[in-house]
Each structure stands twice: as C-alpha cells, then as structure tokens.
Design an enzyme around this catalytic site. Sequence first.
Site, PDB file in Angstrom:
ATOM      1  N   LYS A 108       0.803  -1.225   0.000  1.00 54.68           N
ATOM      2  CA  LYS A 108       0.000   0.000   0.000  1.00 54.68           C
ATOM      3  C   LYS A 108       0.836   1.275   0.000  1.00 54.68           C
ATOM      4  O   LYS A 108       0.418   2.295  -0.514  1.00 54.68           O
ATOM      5  CB  LYS A 108      -0.961   0.001   1.186  1.00 54.68           C
ATOM      6  CG  LYS A 108      -2.082  -1.008   1.006  1.00 54.68           C
ATOM      7  CD  LYS A 108      -3.376  -0.528   1.599  1.00 54.68           C
ATOM      8  CE  LYS A 108      -4.539  -1.386   1.149  1.00 54.68           C
ATOM      9  NZ  LYS A 108      -4.453  -2.766   1.649  1.00 54.68           N
ATOM     10  N   GLU A 132      -9.611   7.397   3.200  1.00 60.42           N
ATOM     11  CA  GLU A 132     -10.530   6.447   3.817  1.00 60.42           C
ATOM     12  C   GLU A 132      -9.704   5.239   4.231  1.00 60.42           C
ATOM     13  O   GLU A 132      -8.649   4.985   3.659  1.00 60.42           O
ATOM     14  CB  GLU A 132     -11.596   6.016   2.808  1.00 60.42           C
ATOM     15  CG  GLU A 132     -11.220   4.812   1.924  1.00 60.42           C
ATOM     16  CD  GLU A 132     -10.053   5.039   0.953  1.00 60.42           C
ATOM     17  OE1 GLU A 132      -9.677   6.209   0.734  1.00 60.42           O
ATOM     18  OE2 GLU A 132      -9.511   4.041   0.433  1.00 60.42           O
ATOM     19  N   SER A 173       1.559  -9.678  -0.814  1.00 57.89           N
ATOM     20  CA  SER A 173       1.272  -8.236  -0.775  1.00 57.89           C
ATOM     21  C   SER A 173       1.643  -7.613   0.561  1.00 57.89           C
ATOM     22  O   SER A 173       1.959  -6.430   0.634  1.00 57.89           O
ATOM     23  CB  SER A 173      -0.195  -7.983  -1.091  1.00 57.89           C
ATOM     24  OG  SER A 173      -1.027  -8.768  -0.260  1.00 57.89           O
TER      25      SER A 173
HETATM   26  C1  LIG Z   1      -5.255  -3.814   1.525  1.00 63.82           C
HETATM   27  C2  LIG Z   1      -4.522  -5.045   1.273  1.00 63.82           C
HETATM   28  C3  LIG Z   1      -4.878  -5.927   0.232  1.00 63.82           C
HETATM   29  C4  LIG Z   1      -6.090  -5.730  -0.631  1.00 63.82           C
HETATM   30  O1  LIG Z   1      -6.064  -4.604  -1.450  1.00 63.82           O
HETATM   31  P1  LIG Z   1      -5.767  -4.651  -3.003  1.00 63.82           P
HETATM   32  O2  LIG Z   1      -6.096  -3.264  -3.441  1.00 63.82           O
HETATM   33  O3  LIG Z   1      -6.655  -5.678  -3.622  1.00 63.82           O
HETATM   34  O4  LIG Z   1      -4.332  -4.977  -3.187  1.00 63.82           O
HETATM   35  C5  LIG Z   1      -4.085  -7.037   0.004  1.00 63.82           C
HETATM   36  N1  LIG Z   1      -3.018  -7.311   0.791  1.00 63.82           N
HETATM   37  C6  LIG Z   1      -2.653  -6.498   1.807  1.00 63.82           C
HETATM   38  C7  LIG Z   1      -1.461  -6.884   2.612  1.00 63.82           C
HETATM   39  C8  LIG Z   1      -3.387  -5.348   2.095  1.00 63.82           C
HETATM   40  O5  LIG Z   1      -3.018  -4.559   3.105  1.00 63.82           O
END
Ligand SMILES: *Cc1c(COP(=O)(O)O)cnc(C)c1O
Length: 402
Positions: free
Chosen positions: A84, A106, A373
């Site tokens: 993020k 948000e 992610s």
């Molecule tokens: C917020 C988040 C997501 C989901 O958001 P996307 O916009 O689909 O990437 C996925 N993994 C993590 C670690 C997050 O914090």
Amino acid sequence: MSKYFGQFGGQYTGEVLKPALAELEAAFLNILPTEEFQKEYHILLRDYVGRPTPLYFAERTTKDLNGAKVYIKLEGLANTGAHKINNALGQVLLAQKMGKTRVIAETGAGQHGVATAAAAAKLGLACEVFMGEVDVARQQPNVFLMKQYGAKVTPVSDGTRTLKDAVNRTLKEWAGCSSDTLYILGSALGPYPYPDMVRTFQQIIGQEIRQSILEREGRLPDMLIACCGGGSNSIGTFTPFINDTVSLVAVEAGGKGKHLGDHAVRMNGNGHLGIIEGYKSFFIQNGEGQVLPTHSISAGLDYAGIGPELAFLGEKGRIKFESATDTEVLNAYQYFAQKEGLLFAMESAHAAAYALRIVPKLTKEAIVCITMSGRGDKDIFITAKELYKAEWIKFLKNECEK
Ligand SMILES: *Cc1c(COP(=O)(O)O)cnc(C)c1O
C-alpha cells in the site's frame, strides 16, 4: 488514458466533486510523468520504502510440492509492511507537488490509513483518516499506528459504519476542502483518474518481478498469482505482463463458503453490475442496489466492490479469478511460515493458498510467482485467536488486569 475499461469505470460523482477530480487529472497527466517527479518518487521508493523488494526463490516449497518452481515477491518487506505504501507515497508526493498542505484518506482495515499517515509524516503534510466506527473498534492496532504517525483518525457513524461509508464520507469531505487537500485513495477503484493512478503507482511490483525473473531464469514466468480486494496489488503485479503469454490469476476471499454474506467473491457471477462510490463495476449487492455484508478472515479482502480494470480483464478472460476459503488461507499461512520462514498477511495468504492447489499440478519446467502483498505481523489478533484461542484470550485478560 481512458475513463472506461470497456463498460467498467467512469467518473460517476456529483457536480461538487468535478473540479477537484479535474485538478487531480491534470496533475496525474502533467506532473506525474515529469522527470523531476519520477526521480524524487524513485529515490523515496529506494530509501524510504526499501525497493526493490526481493524476489525470493521458495526452494523448500518447490521441492515439497514437486511441481512448478515457486518464487515469491516480498512486498511485505516494504516499509509499513505491505504494497500500500507504493501508492500512498506516490499520491502524497503528488499532493505536495500540487501545492496541497493536507491529505485525507478512507480506510477499512486500517492498512491504507497507516501507509497514508506514514507517507504524510515523511513528506510533512497534515493527514486525516476517515474510518467507519465499527472498523475503529475492531482495528485498534492500526488506529494506534496512524496516531503515532501524527494522523487524526475520524470515526464515521453513517450507514453500516464500515469501509464504504468511510469512502463516501471522504469524498464528501474532499468536495469542501480540495483547495488545500488531496484525497489519497487506497485501491485501484473509485472515480477516474484513481484506478489509473493507483495502477500506475503499483505497477512497480510487476516491473521488478519481470526484471528479476529475466535475470535469474532468462525468461518470463508461466503464472502470476495475487490476491484481490479492490485490486491494487494484483493489477500492479499483472500490468507489465498483460501483453505476454503469462497466465494471470487473481484470488478473491472465499470466506466461510458460498452463501451470500459468507464471502467476498465479486467475480464469476457473484457480484452484479452497479454504480457505487463513483465508478461502475461488479458489487455484492441486492436487487435494489444495496451493498450487502461480506465476510473474510482477512480484513483487506472483504470489500464488496472490485476495481473496474480488474472486472474488465476478468470479463475478457485475460485474468482468471479464483477464490480461497478462510480455512485454506490459515493452512497456507502456516505452511509458508514453517516451510520458508515467511509470514504472509491473511490477504496475501489467499494467493499462497491457490498456489498450494495449482503448483503440484504443473510441470517442473513451469515457473510460478506469488505476490506476497503484505506480511502477517499485523494479523496477530486474528491468527492467534483462530489458532490458540484459549491461550490468547488468557493473555489478553492478564494484560488488561495489570
Ligand atoms: C489492503 C490489502 C490488500 C487488498 O487490497 P488490493 O487493493 O486488492 O491490493 C491485500 N493485501 C494487503 C497486505 C493489504 O493490506
């Protein structure tokens, strides 16, 4: 640059927001591509975020699954713990270049709020984060972190007091303060130009994967797997490979099962076309266009809508959509912790869970890359309670009584 992806996307907002969105579009088209902006952004990515993040060869997993070769892109090693920050930092830097002194955002689970608060602290802008009251109550660790980074956290008491109410409230706030404030949106959704801009900032994930895998394997991977909430880490992973013959798999939250309310699967016929929060896409909603409750073990994948470009590429068949249940996700989380010493975030563990299903079915020549992610430290209040309920509750009680 288009406002639409097929029939998806667009800019469906009230007139009051049009001037702010037009100013943002101009900055996106004219400031972001400049050499000065790109140079500063990339230095920040290197020195503050810690990019490039590693592309890690999962050797023990590869041996154990006895199928394709498995690589993992470690976005969880980025500062603040997830992908993020790539987007939050880019948008906050753009706000600074636009002459703004304040950002608003948000947040649902709080991950985007944390990234935005950190980026605002780094670049010296004031920051206010809007968060549904229900989310404030259940996501205290992230509320705490946002405050530590100097942000103001404002609870939203409208509607169901969750993410969608926070989005609506932030858009409304922005209309009244856009002269000195930019809205930093957290995923590849919302009114144009946000989906394009978020993808632009997140495609560094896929660009780095492409470069590292070419260096190490001399060819492109056969399959990329990423989890999909709003869709920012998946579109960021996939974009640099869209025109190649690489199979792209986005994994949604299968939750507790197939009943409405038990999952957050928007694709494959589960969501319905609607216009909500300024864009057209698939949403989990009833016949009256009312967004319905969703469920996922991961706080970041339970969003009822999906980014318009993802919906478009899914409809076209370019991206394949799969899902993983909460149980599979917890198993995958434990598998990679024990097999690789890697703690996946619950969101990212959806991609890992699908990998555990598909990798054994592929040949040894195949190369699969999973995007992690985020890292799983943030999930301890969920995972510990799921896995060691009695001990964890005893610990929390003891802490409270001290
Ligand atoms: C917020 C988040 C997501 C989901 O958001 P996307 O916009 O689909 O990437 C996925 N993994 C993590 C670690 C997050 O914090």
